[in-house]
Design an enzyme around this catalytic site. Structure first.
Site, PDB file in Angstrom:
ATOM      1  N   ASP A  41       0.827  -1.217   0.000  1.00 31.95           N
ATOM      2  CA  ASP A  41       0.000   0.000   0.000  1.00 31.95           C
ATOM      3  C   ASP A  41       0.860   1.266   0.000  1.00 31.95           C
ATOM      4  O   ASP A  41       0.435   2.320   0.451  1.00 31.95           O
ATOM      5  CB  ASP A  41      -0.958   0.003   1.203  1.00 31.95           C
ATOM      6  N   HIS A 246      27.795   5.580 -13.450  1.00 29.58           N
ATOM      7  CA  HIS A 246      26.543   5.697 -12.686  1.00 29.58           C
ATOM      8  C   HIS A 246      26.529   4.746 -11.491  1.00 29.58           C
ATOM      9  O   HIS A 246      25.498   4.174 -11.156  1.00 29.58           O
ATOM     10  CB  HIS A 246      25.336   5.461 -13.599  1.00 29.58           C
ATOM     11  N   ASP A 263      29.333  12.483  -6.534  1.00 30.76           N
ATOM     12  CA  ASP A 263      28.491  13.300  -7.420  1.00 30.76           C
ATOM     13  C   ASP A 263      27.134  13.371  -6.752  1.00 30.76           C
ATOM     14  O   ASP A 263      26.417  12.375  -6.673  1.00 30.76           O
ATOM     15  CB  ASP A 263      28.417  12.628  -8.802  1.00 30.76           C
ATOM     16  N   ASP A 274      23.998  20.330  -8.730  1.00 33.84           N
ATOM     17  CA  ASP A 274      24.677  19.146  -9.271  1.00 33.84           C
ATOM     18  C   ASP A 274      26.184  19.347  -9.106  1.00 33.84           C
ATOM     19  O   ASP A 274      26.790  20.130  -9.839  1.00 33.84           O
ATOM     20  CB  ASP A 274      24.294  18.973 -10.751  1.00 33.84           C
ATOM     21  N   HIS A 352      32.054  10.933 -21.324  1.00 32.72           N
ATOM     22  CA  HIS A 352      30.750  11.604 -21.173  1.00 32.72           C
ATOM     23  C   HIS A 352      30.847  13.069 -21.580  1.00 32.72           C
ATOM     24  O   HIS A 352      31.938  13.601 -21.760  1.00 32.72           O
ATOM     25  CB  HIS A 352      30.213  11.461 -19.736  1.00 32.72           C
ATOM     26  N   HIS A 356      25.404  19.964 -19.200  1.00 31.80           N
ATOM     27  CA  HIS A 356      23.961  19.791 -19.461  1.00 31.80           C
ATOM     28  C   HIS A 356      23.239  20.926 -18.770  1.00 31.80           C
ATOM     29  O   HIS A 356      23.756  21.523 -17.826  1.00 31.80           O
ATOM     30  CB  HIS A 356      23.456  18.421 -18.977  1.00 31.80           C
ATOM     31  N   HIS A 363      18.973  17.038 -15.146  1.00 34.70           N
ATOM     32  CA  HIS A 363      19.237  17.109 -16.581  1.00 34.70           C
ATOM     33  C   HIS A 363      18.035  17.844 -17.165  1.00 34.70           C
ATOM     34  O   HIS A 363      17.025  17.237 -17.509  1.00 34.70           O
ATOM     35  CB  HIS A 363      19.399  15.717 -17.189  1.00 34.70           C
ATOM     36  N   GLU A 381      31.550  19.762 -16.157  1.00 31.20           N
ATOM     37  CA  GLU A 381      31.969  18.549 -15.456  1.00 31.20           C
ATOM     38  C   GLU A 381      32.918  17.658 -16.245  1.00 31.20           C
ATOM     39  O   GLU A 381      32.570  16.547 -16.632  1.00 31.20           O
ATOM     40  CB  GLU A 381      30.756  17.740 -15.008  1.00 31.20           C
ATOM     41  N   TYR A 385      39.056   8.996 -16.251  1.00 28.62           N
ATOM     42  CA  TYR A 385      38.826   7.706 -15.602  1.00 28.62           C
ATOM     43  C   TYR A 385      39.877   6.719 -16.100  1.00 28.62           C
ATOM     44  O   TYR A 385      39.879   6.361 -17.278  1.00 28.62           O
ATOM     45  CB  TYR A 385      37.401   7.207 -15.908  1.00 28.62           C
ATOM     46  N   ARG A 394      36.284  13.331 -11.268  1.00 27.25           N
ATOM     47  CA  ARG A 394      35.352  14.252 -11.930  1.00 27.25           C
ATOM     48  C   ARG A 394      35.218  15.474 -11.035  1.00 27.25           C
ATOM     49  O   ARG A 394      35.164  15.336  -9.807  1.00 27.25           O
ATOM     50  CB  ARG A 394      33.985  13.600 -12.177  1.00 27.25           C
ATOM     51  N   GLU A 396      32.843  19.002 -10.885  1.00 24.79           N
ATOM     52  CA  GLU A 396      31.629  19.545 -11.513  1.00 24.79           C
ATOM     53  C   GLU A 396      31.098  20.735 -10.732  1.00 24.79           C
ATOM     54  O   GLU A 396      30.828  20.634  -9.535  1.00 24.79           O
ATOM     55  CB  GLU A 396      30.544  18.452 -11.562  1.00 24.79           C
TER      56      GLU A 396
HETATM   57  N1  GLY Z   1      24.691  13.864 -11.543  1.00 33.94           N
HETATM   58  C1  GLY Z   1      24.439  13.617 -12.872  1.00 33.94           C
HETATM   59  C2  GLY Z   1      25.316  14.388 -13.730  1.00 33.94           C
HETATM   60  O1  GLY Z   1      26.327  14.896 -13.280  1.00 33.94           O
HETATM   61  O2  GLY Z   1      25.031  14.594 -14.853  1.00 33.94           O
HETATM   62 MN    MN Z   2      25.932  16.846 -14.105  1.00 28.41          MN
HETATM   63 MN    MN Z   3      26.662  15.397 -11.281  1.00 32.21          MN
END
Ligand code: GLY
Ligand code: MN
Ligand code: MN
Length: 426
Positions: A41, A246, A263, A274, A352, A356, A363, A381, A385, A394, A396
């Protein structure tokens, strides 16, 4: 709500700007999100449909908005429908908007109960030729389940098959890309909370901890500062886990010589932050880790200058890839000759995009071909790696495009090697 109310002039302006893009003789209909079922529920925590929030500020399930600016019946030109609460709902679930509260939140004068929707809609439809319906048009996003707006949109089309149907999504994308002053204030608040969380992590992180203990520190700071929670599943990835982009298991032990890539971002009043940062578990980078970290940081500092009107995300990605390849050669990952023979080689180490859009969704709406304009908020960002060395870095930050210099919304977040080491060893 946990957050300070957003002034309703934002939602009034957003509706006005949407209406200005509609064809004559049209009605636009927007639905709140479903309460997404979990098991038994239980529902997943409710998160408002972002466009619905953008147009109304209403943060409640089972709500509908109708915009029909040319409707001869003035009472039906702008109507918000909300759940009619009762004693049982109040007792079991808690408070729901009264009509007066819904008006105060949204700036919409005509608030009706949801049970009046069908009859109101029938009347509006009898006057209108065109209908705008909304859907999530995020490229490459293919969920298995239908959203409430798709489900009810289909029902509407079946009920009124002879109207002309239009997409709201492109109109909303145009608007949501440019953040208003009120939105920037809220995004800054999400960033401020995220900064507090990062500083807590710098104080508390030690080898022997589990990644989810770091996550708990982040969540603690988010919740106690009035965030809804995380804007997306947080990544807390030590050692080689950082090379899984991810990674969200967050269940491994922090080891002394490892780096820790995080992240995460707070969601405040439905707006995101972010952030990515990479820190040494022991509180001190090894020389190699420092070299890789500073390579990424150099690229970031250079690329940040590109967040000016006219450039696109595609331009930012392309230039980052070029700069990153030079850094990779200097780090000895491959030679210039090897790269010339195999131009995609760099993708083994950086796979990547660099930017964004960000806003109501982490996003956010907008394509990589969109020329930047003042008021847009994007991430910067870059990353590197190196699987074979168990190094993933990374960094960002979130950047606001202005008429002049880009404004780094995370400019006061620790970022330099020395700063991070100092704060970890205080
Ligand atoms: N946290 C997702 C990205 O950095 O795009
Ligand atoms: Mn991001
Ligand atoms: Mn991020």
């Amino acid at each position: 709500m946990r957050y300070q109310p957003i002034p309703n002039r934002l939602f009034v302006r957003n509706r006005k700007n949407f209406i200005a893009q509609m064809e004559e003789n049209s009605v636009a209909i927007f639905f709140s999100n479903d309460q997404s079922p979990r098991n038994g529920d239980q529902f997943h925590p409710f998160r408002q449909q972002s466009d619905f929030f953008y147009l109304t500020g209403i943060d409640q399930e089972k709500s509908i908005l109708i915009l029909a600016p040319n409707c001869p019946n003035k009472n039906l030109r702008e109507v918000l429908f909300v759940l009619k609460t009762n004693k049982i709902i109040e007792t079991w679930e808690g408070h729901k908007y009264s009509k007066e509260e819904a008006t105060k939140t949204s700036g919409i004068e005509h608030v009706f109960w949801i049970e009046d929707f069908d009859v109101s809609l029938k009347e509006v439809m009898s006057f209108m030729n065109n209908v705008y319906l909304n859907g999530n048009e995020y490229a490459k996003f293919l969920p298995d389940v239908e959203t409430r707006e798709i489900r009810l949109g289909k029902e509407l089309k079946a009920q009124f098959p002879f109207h002309n149907y239009h997409r709201s999504a492109p109109l909303l994308t145009n608007l949501r890309l440019i953040k208003s002053k009120e939105e920037i204030t809220v995004i800054k608040k999400a960033c401020e909370i995220t900064n507090k969380a990062f500083r807590r992590v710098l104080r508390n992180t030690q080898h022997g901890m589990l990644e989810f203990e770091v996550e708990a520190d982040i969540s603690y700071e988010f919740i106690r500062n009035g965030a809804n929670g995380h804007a997306y599943s947080p990544i807390v990835a030590s050692g080689k886990n950082a090379c899984t982009l991810h990674y969200v298991e967050n269940d491994k032990k922090l080891k002394k010589g490892d780096l820790l890539l995080m992240d995460f971002g707070a969601e405040y009043a439905n707006y995101s932050a972010d952030l990515s940062r990479t820190i040494p578990v022991s509180g001190k980078f090894t020389q190699r880790q420092k070299d890789v970290y500073n390579a990424v940081l150099r690229v970031m500092k250079e690329i940040k200058k590109m967040y000016i009107p006219g450039n696109t995300i595609q331009d930012i990605n392309d230039t980052t890839n070029d700069l990153m390849q030079e850094e990779m050669i200097m780090l000895g990952l491959f030679t210039k000759e090897e790269l010339d023979k195999q131009p995609d080689l760099y993708k083994n180490y950086f796979m990547h995009g660099t930017a964004h859009f960000m806003g109501l969704d982490v996003h956010d709406v907008g394509s990589k071909f969109e020329p930047l304009q003042p008021g847009m908020v994007l991430t910067c960002e870059p990353g590197l790696y190196i699987q074979e060395e168990s190094i993933g870095v990374r960094i960002e930050n979130d950047i606001l495009v202005t008429e002049n210099e880009p404004e780094d919304l995370m400019v006061d977040f620790p970022i330099e090697v020395e700063e991070i080491e100092m704060l970890m060893n205080e």
